[in-house]
Design a protein around this motif. Structure first.
Motif, PDB file in Angstrom:
ATOM      1  N   VAL A  11      -5.058  -3.291  -0.734  1.00 48.62           N
ATOM      2  CA  VAL A  11      -6.295  -3.988  -0.382  1.00 48.62           C
ATOM      3  C   VAL A  11      -7.173  -3.958  -1.636  1.00 48.62           C
ATOM      4  O   VAL A  11      -7.663  -2.905  -2.034  1.00 48.62           O
ATOM      5  CB  VAL A  11      -7.009  -3.311   0.805  1.00 48.62           C
ATOM      6  N   MET A  12      -7.351  -5.115  -2.259  1.00 49.45           N
ATOM      7  CA  MET A  12      -7.978  -5.199  -3.577  1.00 49.45           C
ATOM      8  C   MET A  12      -9.487  -5.404  -3.466  1.00 49.45           C
ATOM      9  O   MET A  12      -9.966  -6.214  -2.658  1.00 49.45           O
ATOM     10  CB  MET A  12      -7.374  -6.347  -4.392  1.00 49.45           C
ATOM     11  N   ALA A  13     -10.240  -4.677  -4.288  1.00 47.63           N
ATOM     12  CA  ALA A  13     -11.700  -4.828  -4.341  1.00 47.63           C
ATOM     13  C   ALA A  13     -12.046  -6.075  -5.146  1.00 47.63           C
ATOM     14  O   ALA A  13     -11.598  -6.239  -6.282  1.00 47.63           O
ATOM     15  CB  ALA A  13     -12.323  -3.602  -4.991  1.00 47.63           C
ATOM     16  N   HIS A  18      -8.469  -0.474  -5.939  1.00 47.87           N
ATOM     17  CA  HIS A  18      -7.915  -0.951  -4.672  1.00 47.87           C
ATOM     18  C   HIS A  18      -7.563   0.240  -3.793  1.00 47.87           C
ATOM     19  O   HIS A  18      -7.533   1.390  -4.238  1.00 47.87           O
ATOM     20  CB  HIS A  18      -6.677  -1.828  -4.887  1.00 47.87           C
ATOM     21  N   LEU A  19      -7.292  -0.051  -2.536  1.00 48.33           N
ATOM     22  CA  LEU A  19      -6.776   0.940  -1.606  1.00 48.33           C
ATOM     23  C   LEU A  19      -5.310   0.626  -1.336  1.00 48.33           C
ATOM     24  O   LEU A  19      -4.967  -0.482  -0.933  1.00 48.33           O
ATOM     25  CB  LEU A  19      -7.541   0.888  -0.281  1.00 48.33           C
ATOM     26  N   HIS A  20      -4.462   1.602  -1.591  1.00 48.15           N
ATOM     27  CA  HIS A  20      -3.074   1.493  -1.134  1.00 48.15           C
ATOM     28  C   HIS A  20      -3.027   2.092   0.264  1.00 48.15           C
ATOM     29  O   HIS A  20      -3.271   3.295   0.446  1.00 48.15           O
ATOM     30  CB  HIS A  20      -2.127   2.246  -2.072  1.00 48.15           C
ATOM     31  N   PHE A  21      -2.733   1.255   1.248  1.00 48.12           N
ATOM     32  CA  PHE A  21      -2.680   1.692   2.639  1.00 48.12           C
ATOM     33  C   PHE A  21      -1.228   1.725   3.094  1.00 48.12           C
ATOM     34  O   PHE A  21      -0.504   0.726   2.951  1.00 48.12           O
ATOM     35  CB  PHE A  21      -3.490   0.751   3.528  1.00 48.12           C
ATOM     36  N   GLY A  22      -0.788   2.873   3.597  1.00 45.54           N
ATOM     37  CA  GLY A  22       0.597   3.007   4.027  1.00 45.54           C
ATOM     38  C   GLY A  22       0.699   3.526   5.445  1.00 45.54           C
ATOM     39  O   GLY A  22      -0.213   4.180   5.967  1.00 45.54           O
ATOM     40  N   ILE A  23       1.830   3.237   6.075  1.00 43.93           N
ATOM     41  CA  ILE A  23       2.137   3.722   7.417  1.00 43.93           C
ATOM     42  C   ILE A  23       3.525   4.357   7.375  1.00 43.93           C
ATOM     43  O   ILE A  23       4.474   3.743   6.886  1.00 43.93           O
ATOM     44  CB  ILE A  23       2.120   2.583   8.456  1.00 43.93           C
TER      45      ILE A  23
END
Length: 286
Positions: A161-163, A248-253
């Motif tokens: 998720v890019m700023a 950015h946020l690296h979001f993982g599941i």
């Protein structure tokens, strides 16, 4: 009965029989192509492609229209490329044949539907709140399995998720669900990260943070609670390294297979589902 009417009945019977045969052939061909992989670890499940599934419509209509549990119907659609959006109607016997093929090939079919149900029901808030100051927000694409080369050739296991305003420490990061802070600290690839374990056992990973909120491992957090701030930390063995990439946020599941191995799932479609459910925080004012 006249000869003409008898012939028409024969034609109709033959057409109906042919439809049944073709339906079985279609299911069997899809089965041969995909069922070899049916498990938590296979690519079809991990990609979690909900692009042609209207989740809310399925939740409301699956039982009435197809006499099937909604999450079983969604999983069947993922494996058999079914369009489940309002206005699209499938033959109910065909849907059930597809579902039964899945169950025949994987005894713990409920494991997969359970994971899907957890992701849909427990993810409540988009991880980046919007600003009351109306600063540029964020953007993201389906970056699942994009190539990455730091630390060796590998594929991307999350969603970036890019700023749109490339400033570390500006954008808050919140928990998408209720859970427990399971891990914090520095990782070479992830920088400063927080891992939240949900009540259903799914691990949500927030990486490249600039700094943390007032939390510690073992704390309970609620959906929407502040975890930290978006940054550009990581890609170094030296703790605190920044500037190796844009903010950015690296979001993982992540989930676990039967042997306890950690398996990543594609977060993109679940982020899309909660995209409109963003909180508003006050940040970015001069």
């Amino acid at each position: 009965m006249t000869i003409k009417l008898f012939r028409q009945c024969c034609v109709l019977f033959f057409c109906a029989f042919l439809c049944v045969i073709l339906s079985d052939v279609t299911v069997n061909r899809l089965t041969q192509r995909k069922m070899k992989e049916l498990s938590i670890t296979d690519d079809t499940f991990r990609k979690m492609d909900l692009s042609e599934i209207d989740v809310d419509w399925v939740l409301l209509n699956a039982k009435e229209q197809y006499e099937m549990e909604p999450y079983e119907l969604m999983l069947t659609a993922i494996y058999f490329d079914l369009d489940l959006r309002e206005g699209i109607t499938w033959d109910k016997p065909y849907i059930w044949k597809c579902r039964n093929k899945l169950i025949q090939k994987y005894d713990d079919f409920s494991d997969l539907t359970g994971i899907l149900k957890s992701l849909i029901t427990e993810m409540n808030y988009f991880p980046i709140p919007k600003s009351t100051a109306n600063i540029p927000y964020v953007e993201y694409v389906d970056s699942w399995k994009f190539e990455r080369t730091y630390g060796g050739n590998r594929f991307h296991e999350g969603c970036d998720v890019m700023a749109l305003k490339n400033v570390r420490g500006l954008y808050p990061v919140v928990s998408v669900c209720d859970g427990t802070v399971a891990k914090m600290g520095w990782l070479e690839k992830g920088g400063y990260r927080v891992g939240v374990l949900s009540d259903t056992g799914i691990y949500y990973y927030y990486a490249h943070l600039s700094d943390y909120a007032d939390i510690k491992e073992g704390d309970r957090v609620r959906a929407g609670e502040l975890l930290g701030f978006m940054g550009d930390t990581g890609y170094s063995t030296v703790e605190g390294t920044t500037g190796m990439f844009d903010v950015h946020l690296h979001f993982g599941i992540y989930v676990h297979d039967r042997n306890g191995n950690e398996i990543s799932l594609n977060p993109y479609y679940f982020l899309r589902r909660i995209d409109d459910n963003s909180l508003y925080f006050e940040y970015g004012r001069n």
